[in-house]
Write a protein that holds these residues in place. Sequence first.
Motif, PDB file in Angstrom:
ATOM      1  N   TYR A  70       0.876  -1.166   0.000  1.00 18.51           N
ATOM      2  CA  TYR A  70       0.000   0.000   0.000  1.00 18.51           C
ATOM      3  C   TYR A  70       0.914   1.216   0.000  1.00 18.51           C
ATOM      4  O   TYR A  70       2.131   1.105   0.160  1.00 18.51           O
ATOM      5  CB  TYR A  70      -0.937   0.014   1.221  1.00 18.51           C
ATOM      6  CG  TYR A  70      -0.236   0.138   2.554  1.00 18.51           C
ATOM      7  CD1 TYR A  70      -0.130   1.362   3.211  1.00 18.51           C
ATOM      8  CD2 TYR A  70       0.322  -0.989   3.181  1.00 18.51           C
ATOM      9  CE1 TYR A  70       0.513   1.482   4.434  1.00 18.51           C
ATOM     10  CE2 TYR A  70       0.960  -0.883   4.396  1.00 18.51           C
ATOM     11  CZ  TYR A  70       1.058   0.344   5.032  1.00 18.51           C
ATOM     12  OH  TYR A  70       1.687   0.457   6.231  1.00 18.51           O
ATOM     13  N   ASN A  71       0.354   2.387  -0.215  1.00 21.65           N
ATOM     14  CA  ASN A  71       1.157   3.600  -0.274  1.00 21.65           C
ATOM     15  C   ASN A  71       0.566   4.650   0.648  1.00 21.65           C
ATOM     16  O   ASN A  71      -0.519   5.173   0.387  1.00 21.65           O
ATOM     17  CB  ASN A  71       1.231   4.123  -1.714  1.00 21.65           C
ATOM     18  CG  ASN A  71       2.261   5.241  -1.858  1.00 21.65           C
ATOM     19  OD1 ASN A  71       2.031   6.356  -1.427  1.00 21.65           O
ATOM     20  ND2 ASN A  71       3.386   4.914  -2.476  1.00 21.65           N
ATOM     21  N   HIS A  72       1.268   4.903   1.736  1.00 23.39           N
ATOM     22  CA  HIS A  72       0.822   5.883   2.723  1.00 23.39           C
ATOM     23  C   HIS A  72       1.963   6.858   2.966  1.00 23.39           C
ATOM     24  O   HIS A  72       2.867   6.572   3.750  1.00 23.39           O
ATOM     25  CB  HIS A  72       0.441   5.190   4.031  1.00 23.39           C
ATOM     26  CG  HIS A  72      -0.102   6.111   5.074  1.00 23.39           C
ATOM     27  ND1 HIS A  72      -0.186   5.767   6.396  1.00 23.39           N
ATOM     28  CD2 HIS A  72      -0.582   7.384   4.981  1.00 23.39           C
ATOM     29  CE1 HIS A  72      -0.686   6.777   7.081  1.00 23.39           C
ATOM     30  NE2 HIS A  72      -0.933   7.773   6.244  1.00 23.39           N
ATOM     31  N   PRO A  73       1.985   8.011   2.279  1.00 25.22           N
ATOM     32  CA  PRO A  73       3.081   8.976   2.419  1.00 25.22           C
ATOM     33  C   PRO A  73       3.295   9.407   3.861  1.00 25.22           C
ATOM     34  O   PRO A  73       2.346   9.557   4.633  1.00 25.22           O
ATOM     35  CB  PRO A  73       2.621  10.156   1.552  1.00 25.22           C
ATOM     36  CG  PRO A  73       1.687   9.542   0.563  1.00 25.22           C
ATOM     37  CD  PRO A  73       0.973   8.457   1.309  1.00 25.22           C
ATOM     38  N   ILE A  74       4.574   9.594   4.214  1.00 27.93           N
ATOM     39  CA  ILE A  74       4.957   9.989   5.559  1.00 27.93           C
ATOM     40  C   ILE A  74       5.456  11.422   5.546  1.00 27.93           C
ATOM     41  O   ILE A  74       6.256  11.792   4.689  1.00 27.93           O
ATOM     42  CB  ILE A  74       6.068   9.067   6.115  1.00 27.93           C
ATOM     43  CG1 ILE A  74       5.615   7.603   6.024  1.00 27.93           C
ATOM     44  CG2 ILE A  74       6.417   9.434   7.543  1.00 27.93           C
ATOM     45  CD1 ILE A  74       4.382   7.294   6.815  1.00 27.93           C
TER      46      ILE A  74
END
Length: 330
Positions: free
Chosen positions: A155-159
């Motif tokens: 998944y892609n969850h920007p930090i």
Amino acid sequence: MRVRTPLLAAAVCAALMGTGTVASAQISIGVSVHIAPPVLPVYTQPVMPASGYLWVPGYWAWSDDGAYYYWVPGTWVLPPQPGLLWTPGYWGWANDVYVWHEGYWGPSVGFYGGVDYGFGYGPHGYDGGYWNHGQFYYNTSVTHVRPGMRLAHTYNHPIAGGGAPGHASFNGGRGGVQVHATAAQLSAGRERHVMPISAQRDLINSASHDQRLRASYNHGHPGVATTPRPDTFTRSGGEAAHAPQPSGVSPQEHRPAEHGTGPAHEPRAQGNAHPTPNFAPREHVPTTPRAEPHAAPHANAHPVAPHPSAQHGGSDDKGGDRRDQHPPRP
């Protein structure tokens, strides 16, 4: 430079954790130093070798023999068993000394001083991925994946901050991180833990004898900042630390600076098979960061509960690349 004070160390741990109990405290008794550790270098994360590996960030360790700080390179490690996550060690300041709290494996990521180690290990907790029914879901915004590598669950969850390491390498005191443990992190600290595996201890031992990694020699810029795997660490391997990247650059876009050197060899992907661990779980007990003899296997493995985000994704029966539409956390 260094003092051996078990009672002082226990008091320091209680103060930093915000609790009066130290029975399951994450600490290395006897390792306390009057000199602050250097700031964390900014470096590029090497490509993940294969599915199943988890990132263990680099840190400054202390040499008892030479009385100096040295850098332990960040690396990709196969956990002792599926379902375990890595809680990094950290330095904490209290009562005029810096005390080392050793890292450990466990079903949840505990408190690591709020130190921004980067690549998922931010100042307020871990956001690099999670386990679900024996499968790890990788957050590709902070995981350097080789183009074309097939991972079953991502998944892609920007930090916020871009994922690169921050500067302060210790908690509390002047110039340190001012962060306290959350209730969830305190709970994780009371769980049954597995100490660093033999490959990690071997890397620590090798790093302690490499002059390029000594802070007194490299002035806070280690000659080797990372290694693809613990066993690939050699005098010519790893990757040199480099200047910070512009904000907003993803790990996949990071490139070494002109004076940096990339890994000598990138290991090939080895599929999704999880090899038999070489270090069996046991109760977490205070230890020093020195290499220790190989522990005997323990029959009681700690059960791991499914991650609450399991509802966001499932397994792909065809073994294809399954990407969740929603991150596991808001």
